[in-house]
Design an enzyme around this catalytic site. Sequence first.
Site, PDB file in Angstrom:
ATOM      1  N   SER A 238       0.825  -1.207   0.000  1.00 18.31           N
ATOM      2  CA  SER A 238       0.000   0.000   0.000  1.00 18.31           C
ATOM      3  C   SER A 238       0.857   1.254   0.000  1.00 18.31           C
ATOM      4  O   SER A 238       1.976   1.254   0.537  1.00 18.31           O
ATOM      5  CB  SER A 238      -0.894   0.004   1.246  1.00 18.31           C
ATOM      6  OG  SER A 238      -1.503   1.255   1.455  1.00 18.31           O
TER       7      SER A 238
ATOM      8  N   LYS B 129       2.044  -3.245   6.544  1.00 20.90           N
ATOM      9  CA  LYS B 129       2.351  -3.430   5.124  1.00 20.90           C
ATOM     10  C   LYS B 129       3.856  -3.312   4.860  1.00 20.90           C
ATOM     11  O   LYS B 129       4.428  -4.065   4.067  1.00 20.90           O
ATOM     12  CB  LYS B 129       1.570  -2.421   4.283  1.00 20.90           C
ATOM     13  CG  LYS B 129       0.096  -2.747   4.153  1.00 20.90           C
ATOM     14  CD  LYS B 129      -0.123  -4.114   3.519  1.00 20.90           C
ATOM     15  CE  LYS B 129      -1.574  -4.448   3.296  1.00 20.90           C
ATOM     16  NZ  LYS B 129      -1.765  -5.795   2.702  1.00 20.90           N
TER      17      LYS B 129
ATOM     18  N   TYR C  51      -1.672   0.074  10.363  1.00 17.53           N
ATOM     19  CA  TYR C  51      -1.926  -0.566   9.067  1.00 17.53           C
ATOM     20  C   TYR C  51      -0.726  -0.395   8.140  1.00 17.53           C
ATOM     21  O   TYR C  51      -0.219  -1.366   7.562  1.00 17.53           O
ATOM     22  CB  TYR C  51      -3.184   0.018   8.415  1.00 17.53           C
ATOM     23  CG  TYR C  51      -3.312  -0.358   6.956  1.00 17.53           C
ATOM     24  CD1 TYR C  51      -3.584  -1.668   6.596  1.00 17.53           C
ATOM     25  CD2 TYR C  51      -3.127   0.589   5.938  1.00 17.53           C
ATOM     26  CE1 TYR C  51      -3.680  -2.029   5.249  1.00 17.53           C
ATOM     27  CE2 TYR C  51      -3.224   0.237   4.611  1.00 17.53           C
ATOM     28  CZ  TYR C  51      -3.497  -1.077   4.264  1.00 17.53           C
ATOM     29  OH  TYR C  51      -3.572  -1.439   2.946  1.00 17.53           O
TER      30      TYR C  51
END
Length: 329
Positions: free
Chosen positions: A117, A145, A141
């Site tokens: 991402s 990643k 988050y």
Amino acid sequence: MTWLITGGAGYIGAHVVRAMTEAGEQAVVYDDLSTGIAERVPEGVPLVVGSTLDAERVARTLTDHSVTGVVHLAAKKQVGESVELPLHYYRENVEGLRVLLQAVTTAAVPSFVFSSSAAVYGMPDVGLVTEETPCVPMSPYGETKLAGEWLVRATGRAHGLSTASLRYFNVAGAAAPELADTGVFNLVPMVFEKLTEGAPPRIFGDDYPTPDGTCVRDYIHVVDLAEAHVAAARRLASSSGTDMTLNIGRGEGVSVREMIDRINRITGYDLPPEVTPRRPGDPARVVASADRIATELAWKAKYDVADMITSAWEGWVRRHPDAARGHQA
């Protein structure tokens, strides 16, 4: 080849499955259906319901279906939720990946595509974000990643696994109404929801150092994104020892205000946005440089923002029939 696509019943995953099968590749879907929808999986494509944390089921699936490559999309992906539930996100996104990679190396599966991402970059202070832009994620988050990329790369080097980490920018659109995004966490469906309710769409801050004061983002059609996965998978299958990290974007910035104006115009609504305070952690501008993927995979986005909005709206209206008439009331 036979590709195991984790998260293949999700919004992006279902598009990757469709692109793979249309390209003549064999696919197997592995999904816990926590957010995925079984009906998205095409007829004839096996669906195994399970978590990537279930080592035994993952290993059995790789063996039973003679898997020769993995596209790993299964993950938790809500930034705000990750701030509230960091342990959950690290367990699902990092430990789930570790379990999967353990099974992959044990089964000697040679190719692995990882869904990453643009969140790994954090708040980059550059006009165009390249793959060499420093990664300073601002949420658990984004951290998961980036940690995932490190884990994939290290495993590839240690075990001779060909790997690709694909950094998505802002995904929108749909290949067909039944494959549209059913979540309301990204800008386009968030605006659709407000318009359908007869409420003004929200802009979080209009005092950023951008041309109109609102945040600027790079939007990519999910069909283009899926095609990039096919290109990456085929590169890995034909070239052992490959290690790629690639942005997937169009290299064109669109501000939040511009996006809302376009959505109003395409949907036929006319509800000016309401400006509310900034959200913590929102960078002013995040736009991809797509030069590397063009060079490495000869891939280039085909669809524009109007295509994204139009196709996403068709999916929204399919689920909310009154939305198409709401602006006429």
